[in-house]
Write a protein that holds these residues in place. Structure first.
Motif, mmCIF file in Angstrom:
data_model
loop_
_atom_site.group_PDB
_atom_site.id
_atom_site.type_symbol
_atom_site.label_atom_id
_atom_site.label_comp_id
_atom_site.label_asym_id
_atom_site.label_seq_id
_atom_site.Cartn_x
_atom_site.Cartn_y
_atom_site.Cartn_z
ATOM 1 N N ASP A 1 2.370 1.827 -3.668
ATOM 2 C CA ASP A 1 1.417 2.109 -4.508
ATOM 3 C C ASP A 1 0.964 3.560 -4.296
ATOM 4 O O ASP A 1 0.664 4.379 -5.248
ATOM 5 C CB ASP A 1 0.101 1.090 -4.535
ATOM 6 C CG ASP A 1 0.847 -0.010 -5.018
ATOM 7 O OD1 ASP A 1 1.667 -0.232 -5.753
ATOM 8 O OD2 ASP A 1 0.000 -1.116 -5.090
ATOM 9 N N GLU A 2 0.572 3.808 -3.017
ATOM 10 C CA GLU A 2 0.229 5.385 -2.563
ATOM 11 C C GLU A 2 1.536 6.363 -2.989
ATOM 12 O O GLU A 2 0.975 7.379 -3.683
ATOM 13 C CB GLU A 2 -0.097 5.411 -1.200
ATOM 14 C CG GLU A 2 -1.460 4.946 -0.786
ATOM 15 C CD GLU A 2 -1.469 5.096 0.921
ATOM 16 O OE1 GLU A 2 -2.462 4.518 1.380
ATOM 17 O OE2 GLU A 2 -0.743 5.873 1.593
ATOM 18 N N ILE B 1 0.807 -1.173 -0.139
ATOM 19 C CA ILE B 1 0.064 0.046 -0.020
ATOM 20 C C ILE B 1 0.701 1.205 0.013
ATOM 21 O O ILE B 1 0.562 2.095 -0.810
ATOM 22 C CB ILE B 1 -1.007 -0.041 1.325
ATOM 23 C CG1 ILE B 1 -2.084 -1.137 1.015
ATOM 24 C CG2 ILE B 1 -1.622 1.276 1.192
ATOM 25 C CD1 ILE B 1 -2.912 -1.483 2.139
ATOM 26 N N ILE B 2 1.800 1.195 0.848
ATOM 27 C CA ILE B 2 2.766 2.562 0.889
ATOM 28 C C ILE B 2 3.256 2.767 -0.557
ATOM 29 O O ILE B 2 3.385 3.765 -0.918
ATOM 30 C CB ILE B 2 3.893 2.536 1.936
ATOM 31 C CG1 ILE B 2 3.146 2.407 3.343
ATOM 32 C CG2 ILE B 2 4.951 3.439 2.059
ATOM 33 C CD1 ILE B 2 3.850 2.271 4.665
ATOM 34 N N ASN C 1 1.028 6.716 -6.800
ATOM 35 C CA ASN C 1 0.088 7.307 -7.162
ATOM 36 C C ASN C 1 0.078 8.803 -7.111
ATOM 37 O O ASN C 1 -0.106 9.752 -7.822
ATOM 38 C CB ASN C 1 -1.151 6.897 -6.482
ATOM 39 C CG ASN C 1 -1.755 5.771 -7.185
ATOM 40 O OD1 ASN C 1 -1.432 5.364 -7.903
ATOM 41 N ND2 ASN C 1 -2.245 4.811 -6.215
ATOM 42 N N SER C 2 0.671 9.210 -5.755
ATOM 43 C CA SER C 2 1.063 10.438 -5.288
ATOM 44 C C SER C 2 2.216 11.197 -6.414
ATOM 45 O O SER C 2 1.914 12.469 -6.630
ATOM 46 C CB SER C 2 1.621 10.521 -3.866
ATOM 47 O OG SER C 2 0.699 9.999 -2.708
#
Ligand SMILES: [Zn+2]
Length: 131
Positions: free
Chosen positions: A7-8, A4-5, A11-12
C-alpha cells in the motif's frame, strides 16, 4: 487484510506520477516498459554474453505426469546474470512495476489484492493452471 509495504508503494507511485496522468499514457508506458525488460534480457545475451539462450523444442512424453513436467521442461537459459545486467534488468522490471501500479491507481485497483488473488489461484489450482 492489506499489506503495508504494498500500500505504501502504491501510494508513493500515485504521488510521484506527474507527467503521465492519462490512462492512455500509462497504458503505452506500461507496454513500453515491458518491451524494455525484454530488451535488457536480450542485451545480456547479445552484448554482454553473461547468459545464453539455447532454445530447442520442448519434448513431452505421453507418459509424463504433471509432476514430471517440471523436470523435463527447460528454461533455455544458460549461465548467470552478471551484476551489471542484473542491475539493468531489475531497474527495467521496477519501471514496469511502477506503470502497472499506476494503472492500478487510475482504475482504483489494489495491487496487493491482485497478488492475493493470484496466490489463491495458484494454491487452489496448483500445477493445473497450466501456465
Ligand atoms: Zn551481463
Amino acid at each position: 487484510m492489506k499489506d503495508i509495504i504494498f500500500d505504501e508503494f502504491q501510494n508513493s507511485v500515485n504521488e510521484s506520477l506527474l507527467r503521465h496522468k492519462s490512462i492512455l499514457d500509462l497504458m503505452s508506458k506500461y507496454t513500453e516498459s515491458s518491451a524494455r525488460v525484454n530488451r535488457a534480457i536480450a542485451k545480456a545475451v547479445t552484448n554482454c554474453g553473461c547468459i545464453k539462450i539455447n532454445a530447442t523444442k520442448q519434448h513431452l512424453l505421453d507418459e509424463n505426469s504433471i509432476e514430471d513436467l517440471c523436470d523435463c521442461l527447460n528454461t533455455h537459459v544458460e549461465g548467470e546474470l552478471c551484476d551489471n545486467c542484473r542491475e539493468v534488468i531489475e531497474r527495467e522490471m521496477g519501471n514496469n512495476l511502477f506503470y502497472l501500479t499506476s494503472l492500478c491507481n487510475d482504475l482504483d485497483i489494489n495491487l496487493y489484492d491482485i497478488l492475493l488473488k493470484e496466490q489463491d489461484k495458484i494454491n487452489t489450482l496448483g500445477k493445473f493452471t497450466f501456465r
